[in-house]
Scaffold this motif. Structure first.
Motif, PDB file in Angstrom:
ATOM      1  N   ARG A 133      79.099  31.767 -25.897  1.00  0.00           N
ATOM      2  CA  ARG A 133      78.958  31.258 -27.261  1.00  0.00           C
ATOM      3  C   ARG A 133      77.702  30.386 -27.332  1.00  0.00           C
ATOM      4  O   ARG A 133      77.405  29.642 -26.398  1.00  0.00           O
ATOM      5  N   THR A 134      77.007  30.464 -28.434  1.00  0.00           N
ATOM      6  CA  THR A 134      75.826  29.619 -28.626  1.00  0.00           C
ATOM      7  C   THR A 134      76.226  28.194 -28.940  1.00  0.00           C
ATOM      8  O   THR A 134      75.584  27.244 -28.497  1.00  0.00           O
ATOM      9  N   GLU A 135      77.307  28.045 -29.724  1.00  0.00           N
ATOM     10  CA  GLU A 135      77.821  26.722 -30.069  1.00  0.00           C
ATOM     11  C   GLU A 135      79.215  26.561 -29.475  1.00  0.00           C
ATOM     12  O   GLU A 135      79.967  27.530 -29.348  1.00  0.00           O
ATOM     13  N   PHE A 136      79.545  25.334 -29.134  1.00  0.00           N
ATOM     14  CA  PHE A 136      80.850  25.065 -28.538  1.00  0.00           C
ATOM     15  C   PHE A 136      81.222  23.613 -28.773  1.00  0.00           C
ATOM     16  O   PHE A 136      80.362  22.766 -29.033  1.00  0.00           O
ATOM     17  N   SER A 137      82.508  23.348 -28.690  1.00  0.00           N
ATOM     18  CA  SER A 137      82.987  21.971 -28.760  1.00  0.00           C
ATOM     19  C   SER A 137      83.410  21.528 -27.366  1.00  0.00           C
ATOM     20  O   SER A 137      83.701  22.354 -26.494  1.00  0.00           O
ATOM     21  N   LYS A 138      83.442  20.249 -27.178  1.00  0.00           N
ATOM     22  CA  LYS A 138      83.879  19.712 -25.889  1.00  0.00           C
ATOM     23  C   LYS A 138      85.314  20.144 -25.599  1.00  0.00           C
ATOM     24  O   LYS A 138      85.655  20.499 -24.468  1.00  0.00           O
ATOM     25  N   GLY A 139      86.152  20.144 -26.635  1.00  0.00           N
ATOM     26  CA  GLY A 139      87.548  20.535 -26.451  1.00  0.00           C
ATOM     27  C   GLY A 139      87.700  21.999 -26.082  1.00  0.00           C
ATOM     28  O   GLY A 139      88.491  22.357 -25.198  1.00  0.00           O
ATOM     29  N   SER A 140      86.942  22.888 -26.752  1.00  0.00           N
ATOM     30  CA  SER A 140      87.064  24.315 -26.450  1.00  0.00           C
ATOM     31  C   SER A 140      86.551  24.629 -25.050  1.00  0.00           C
ATOM     32  O   SER A 140      87.131  25.451 -24.340  1.00  0.00           O
ATOM     33  N   LEU A 141      85.464  23.977 -24.639  1.00  0.00           N
ATOM     34  CA  LEU A 141      84.929  24.218 -23.300  1.00  0.00           C
ATOM     35  C   LEU A 141      85.891  23.690 -22.238  1.00  0.00           C
ATOM     36  O   LEU A 141      86.053  24.306 -21.181  1.00  0.00           O
ATOM     37  N   GLU A 142      86.544  22.586 -22.527  1.00  0.00           N
ATOM     38  CA  GLU A 142      87.544  22.056 -21.597  1.00  0.00           C
ATOM     39  C   GLU A 142      88.667  23.065 -21.384  1.00  0.00           C
ATOM     40  O   GLU A 142      89.094  23.310 -20.248  1.00  0.00           O
ATOM     41  N   LYS A 143      89.132  23.680 -22.469  1.00  0.00           N
ATOM     42  CA  LYS A 143      90.190  24.697 -22.341  1.00  0.00           C
ATOM     43  C   LYS A 143      89.698  25.904 -21.550  1.00  0.00           C
ATOM     44  O   LYS A 143      90.420  26.452 -20.708  1.00  0.00           O
ATOM     45  N   ASP A 144      88.464  26.327 -21.814  1.00  0.00           N
ATOM     46  CA  ASP A 144      87.897  27.467 -21.085  1.00  0.00           C
ATOM     47  C   ASP A 144      87.819  27.175 -19.593  1.00  0.00           C
ATOM     48  O   ASP A 144      88.130  28.033 -18.760  1.00  0.00           O
ATOM     49  N   LEU A 145      87.383  25.969 -19.257  1.00  0.00           N
ATOM     50  CA  LEU A 145      87.265  25.602 -17.849  1.00  0.00           C
ATOM     51  C   LEU A 145      88.624  25.549 -17.159  1.00  0.00           C
ATOM     52  O   LEU A 145      88.762  25.977 -16.005  1.00  0.00           O
ATOM     53  N   MET A 146      89.625  25.041 -17.857  1.00  0.00           N
ATOM     54  CA  MET A 146      90.963  24.993 -17.271  1.00  0.00           C
ATOM     55  C   MET A 146      91.498  26.398 -17.019  1.00  0.00           C
ATOM     56  O   MET A 146      92.157  26.656 -16.008  1.00  0.00           O
ATOM     57  N   GLU A 147      91.217  27.328 -17.923  1.00  0.00           N
ATOM     58  CA  GLU A 147      91.601  28.728 -17.695  1.00  0.00           C
ATOM     59  C   GLU A 147      90.851  29.294 -16.505  1.00  0.00           C
ATOM     60  O   GLU A 147      91.404  30.036 -15.693  1.00  0.00           O
ATOM     61  N   PHE A 148      89.586  28.935 -16.391  1.00  0.00           N
ATOM     62  CA  PHE A 148      88.774  29.442 -15.288  1.00  0.00           C
ATOM     63  C   PHE A 148      89.286  28.919 -13.951  1.00  0.00           C
ATOM     64  O   PHE A 148      89.223  29.635 -12.935  1.00  0.00           O
ATOM     65  N   THR A 149      89.786  27.691 -13.911  1.00  0.00           N
ATOM     66  CA  THR A 149      90.280  27.143 -12.648  1.00  0.00           C
ATOM     67  C   THR A 149      91.436  27.978 -12.079  1.00  0.00           C
ATOM     68  O   THR A 149      91.667  27.973 -10.869  1.00  0.00           O
ATOM     69  N   LYS A 150      92.138  28.708 -12.941  1.00  0.00           N
ATOM     70  CA  LYS A 150      93.257  29.534 -12.485  1.00  0.00           C
ATOM     71  C   LYS A 150      92.786  30.713 -11.633  1.00  0.00           C
ATOM     72  O   LYS A 150      93.576  31.311 -10.902  1.00  0.00           O
ATOM     73  N   THR A 151      91.490  31.056 -11.753  1.00  0.00           N
ATOM     74  CA  THR A 151      90.954  32.169 -10.971  1.00  0.00           C
ATOM     75  C   THR A 151      90.412  31.723  -9.621  1.00  0.00           C
ATOM     76  O   THR A 151      89.990  32.557  -8.819  1.00  0.00           O
ATOM     77  N   ILE A 152      90.412  30.417  -9.373  1.00  0.00           N
ATOM     78  CA  ILE A 152      89.839  29.880  -8.128  1.00  0.00           C
ATOM     79  C   ILE A 152      90.930  29.809  -7.079  1.00  0.00           C
ATOM     80  O   ILE A 152      91.974  29.175  -7.286  1.00  0.00           O
ATOM     81  N   SER A 153      90.721  30.451  -5.947  1.00  0.00           N
ATOM     82  CA  SER A 153      91.774  30.588  -4.941  1.00  0.00           C
ATOM     83  C   SER A 153      92.207  29.253  -4.351  1.00  0.00           C
ATOM     84  O   SER A 153      93.368  29.073  -4.000  1.00  0.00           O
ATOM     85  N   ALA A 154      91.274  28.302  -4.229  1.00  0.00           N
ATOM     86  CA  ALA A 154      91.619  26.995  -3.648  1.00  0.00           C
ATOM     87  C   ALA A 154      91.517  25.909  -4.724  1.00  0.00           C
ATOM     88  O   ALA A 154      90.952  24.847  -4.503  1.00  0.00           O
ATOM     89  N   ASN A 155      92.075  26.164  -5.882  1.00  0.00           N
ATOM     90  CA  ASN A 155      91.945  25.254  -7.013  1.00  0.00           C
ATOM     91  C   ASN A 155      92.815  24.007  -6.844  1.00  0.00           C
ATOM     92  O   ASN A 155      94.011  24.100  -6.575  1.00  0.00           O
ATOM     93  N   ARG A 156      92.173  22.843  -7.007  1.00  0.00           N
ATOM     94  CA  ARG A 156      92.908  21.579  -7.007  1.00  0.00           C
ATOM     95  C   ARG A 156      92.539  20.732  -8.229  1.00  0.00           C
ATOM     96  O   ARG A 156      92.853  19.553  -8.286  1.00  0.00           O
TER      97      ARG A 156
END
Length: 312
Positions: A133-156
């Motif tokens: 996305r060209t534009e984003f909010s801090k809240g939406s990016l935070e949600k995206d990052l939390m979803e991304f952490t689920k794909t990390i095998s050693a996520n803490r």
């Protein structure tokens, strides 16, 4: 994309300051590590958390690297990387390229090294390479990052860890909408703000990438990035789409639009004396690597050019 290692911390909530990387590389060159915290605090005039942050940023920007034994296992000792050494230290044959981090080309180089270091700067890499996305909010990016952490095998990572990391990420690049004594100290002191890659929008907590031509990005730094991206894929031919939209690509990391990227790729043949050639055949655009070219040679050319008073 599945990562085995990632990091959303280590900076102690501080973006790096202007003098930290040159001083950190010089220290590691002499001492071999950052273990003497009390001595570092006294030498640099920094608090304990800032010293820890300095170490993190030296590793995240890849100007300092861990040493490895013969089996590839990381040791506790550290060393300046080739880029860190040439940039801030130099040797008997060649002076340091930019010992005080004064050149805008050095900032673009550090941005590239930071935004492609998935293990140490995961938020930076995700936002520049995977956020579509060209534009984003801090809240939406935070949600995206939390979803991304689920794909990390050693996520803490926890929500609070990601939130703090995202806050530091934004303070690394975006000028604040309102400037006070605190924001001048915490935000404007981070040199990557000068790249103007991200801007704060009028609505609080909303941001936008500045996608398009980057006039201050030197051709040689761009070529260095292309070299790292292409050679990292072990391919002799790479498509325009991969260079523009691929994960960790120069187009993504530098936020170049298609036309701006195309213009730069067309200049690579001249810059490499024909070793690299960008072609378009039957509507297919691709970069062909006809001969090997050492990426550091591009950087050496750039700093020699600027040292001789030639405009970037």
């Amino acid at each position: 994309m599945l990562l085995s290692k990632a990091s959303f911390s280590g900076h102690e909530s501080f973006p790096f300051r202007h003098s930290w990387l040159p001083r950190g590389v010089s220290w590691v060159k002499q001492q071999g590590d950052f273990n003497e915290i009390e001595k570092l605090m006294a030498t640099f005039g920094l608090g304990k958390n800032m010293v820890k942050s300095l170490k993190h940023w030296c590793l995240a920007t890849q100007v300092v690297i861990p040493l490895e034994d013969d089996t590839g296992k990381q040791l506790k000792s550290l060393s300046p990387s080739d880029v860190g050494d040439y940039l801030f230290i130099g040797d008997d044959k060649e002076a340091a390229w930019d010992p005080y981090l004064e050149d805008i080309g050095s900032l673009w180089l550090l941005h590239w090294l930071l935004a492609t270091n998935w293990e140490k700067a995961t938020t930076w890499c995700y936002t520049f390479s995977l956020l579509n996305r060209t534009e984003f909010s801090k809240g939406s990016l935070e949600k995206d990052l939390m979803e991304f952490t689920k794909t990390i095998s050693a996520n803490r990572a926890t929500i609070n860890t990601v939130r703090r990391d995202l806050d530091v990420f934004l303070r690394t690049y975006a000028r604040p909408r309102k400037v006070d004594a605190k924001t001048i100290e915490e935000t404007l002191s981070c040199p990557l703000v000068e790249l103007e890659l991200i801007r704060a929008l009028p609505e609080k907590g909303h941001f936008a990438f500045n996608r398009g031509p980057k006039d201050s990005l030197p051709d040689e730094v761009f070529a260095f990035a292309v070299g790292e991206f292409v050679y990292g894929r072990s391919e002799k031919t790479i498509s325009f789409d991969d260079l523009c939209y691929g994960i960790g690509s120069p187009g993504k990391v530098f936020k170049l639009d298609e036309y701006s990227l195309l213009e730069r790729l067309e200049e690579l043949s001249n810059l490499t004396n024909g070793a690299w050639n960008f072609t378009e055949t039957a509507g297919v655009k691709q970069l062909m690597l006809l001969k090997e070219f050492t990426e550091l040679d591009f950087l050496s050319r750039y700093y020699q050019r600027t040292a001789n008073g030639v405009a970037a």
